[in-house]
Write an enzyme that holds these catalytic residues in place. Structure first.
Site, PDB file in Angstrom:
ATOM      1  CB  SER A 162      -0.902   0.006   1.238  1.00  0.00           C
ATOM      2  OG  SER A 162      -1.734  -1.126   1.247  1.00  0.00           O
ATOM      3  CE  LYS A 198      -4.885  -0.964   1.321  1.00  0.00           C
ATOM      4  NZ  LYS A 198      -5.761  -2.019   1.794  1.00  0.00           N
ATOM      5  CE  LYS A 239       1.547   1.848   4.983  1.00  0.00           C
ATOM      6  NZ  LYS A 239       1.036   0.989   3.903  1.00  0.00           N
TER       7      LYS A 239
END
Ligand code: NDP
Length: 295
Positions: free
Chosen positions: A95, A170, A239
């Site tokens: 990701s 994503k 993140k």
């Protein structure tokens, strides 16, 4: 097909297991024991370096925490670029962040290696079942080459646009997931404090318009039970929400709600540490409220 897979973490391992069934697979992992154990169990070959892993591979896949981690494997005597063949295909299932993916793609293109970002959604259960959604960014021709490989572990393989589009998709998906975890946690803590039994609250919510994937699929097994099994690190969700905020900033979109969710998740990460599971963010809400959301 000769395939290399680098990064045998929580989600990379079940993804690679599917590839081992369909292809001649070589694996590499930073902690070498994990690669050797995987190879013995799945009939794959374990490589000692990234360079060795990708040598002779038609397709190489990476699944590491961040795009920066992927970039760090490209160069040097043991690096990917030293081993990869011209004409090979590089699929990054991390990701990642769009800007770093574009930079990686440019570097690889100079060596005749095609790149697509191909992050996944569906969790470790989806990886084990081979039903992941794969979000691909890259050229149309690269997508067509990637699709049959990604089909080993993916059910929905979607071409979203140029390099970085998969990463952006994503990141936004996970920003919505993170915001929802925070919102559901706040709502259920409020109800528990207001005297509503948590299981009844969740059941009623799930028969009403405030329901969501978090309340339906995650809270009953993981929060109401107090199990909080570790499958996806809170640090990685934090993140991802950070990447989504960067993408939004660059696009000139104001995101006050997502920014608030990010601040809460970031604080939970600082309090609970790098190994905590993503749903444990709800523990921080519980702690502040002085209540537990348990059946
Ligand atoms: P983990 O933390 O479980 O595993 C990380 C993997 O990356 C390990 O194999 C680790 O090696 C390796 N690694 C970490 N840093 C480096 C580095 N600097 N250089 C080389 N290897 C490194 O992560 P996940 O498997 O959970 O996640 C991987 C990616 O997939 C992330 O981008 C995540 O956001 C994404 N993702 C995860 C999901 C999940 O449910 N877990 C769901 C969807 C996407 P070592 O064994 O040596 O520590």
């Amino acid at each position: 097909m000769r395939v290399a897979f680098l990064g045998l973490g929580a989600i990379g391992t079940p993804m690679a297991a599917h590839l081992a069934r369909d292809h001649e697979l070589t694996v590499w992992n930073r902690t070498g024991d994990r690669a050797r154990e995987f190879a013995a169990r799945h009939g794959a070959r374990a490589a000692a370096t990234p360079r060795e892993a990708v040598t002779g591979a038609d397709v190489m896949l990476t699944c590491l925490p961040t795009s920066a981690d992927v970039a760090s494997l490209l160069d040097g005597a043991d690096g990917i670029i030293g081993g990869a063949s011209r004409g090979a295909l590089f699929l990054d299932c991390t990701s990642g962040d769009p800007a770093t993916s574009r930079a990686i793609a440019e570097r690889l293109a100079r060596h005749g290696i095609a790149f697509a970002d191909a992050p996944v959604s569906g969790g470790t259960n989806g990886a084990e079942a081979g039903t992941l959604t794969v979000m691909v960014g890259g050229g149309a021709e690269v997508f067509e080459r990637a699709r049959p490989v990604l089909a080993s572990f993916g059910k929905r393989i979607v071409h979203l646009g140029p390099i970085g589009a998969g990463d952006a998709m994503k990141a936004v998906n996970n920003a919505l997931l993170g915001a929802n975890i925070q919102a559901v946690g706040e709502g259920l803590a409020t109800l528990a404090k207001a005297g509503v039994e948590p299981r009844l609250a969740v059941e009623t919510l799930n028969a009403s318009s405030g329901r969501s994937f978090v309340s339906e699929a995650l809270v009953p097994d993981r929060v109401l039970t107090g199990a909080f099994p570790r499958s996806f690190r809170l640090a990685l969700l934090d993140k991802d929400v950070g990447i989504a905020l960067d993408v939004a900033r660059e696009a000139g979109v104001e995101t006050p709600l997502l920014a608030a969710a990010r601040a809460a998740l970031h604080r939970a990460r600082a309090l609970l540490g790098e190994e905590a599971d993503y749903l444990e963010a709800i523990r921080v809400i519980e702690e502040q409220a002085g209540v537990e959301i348990r059946a």
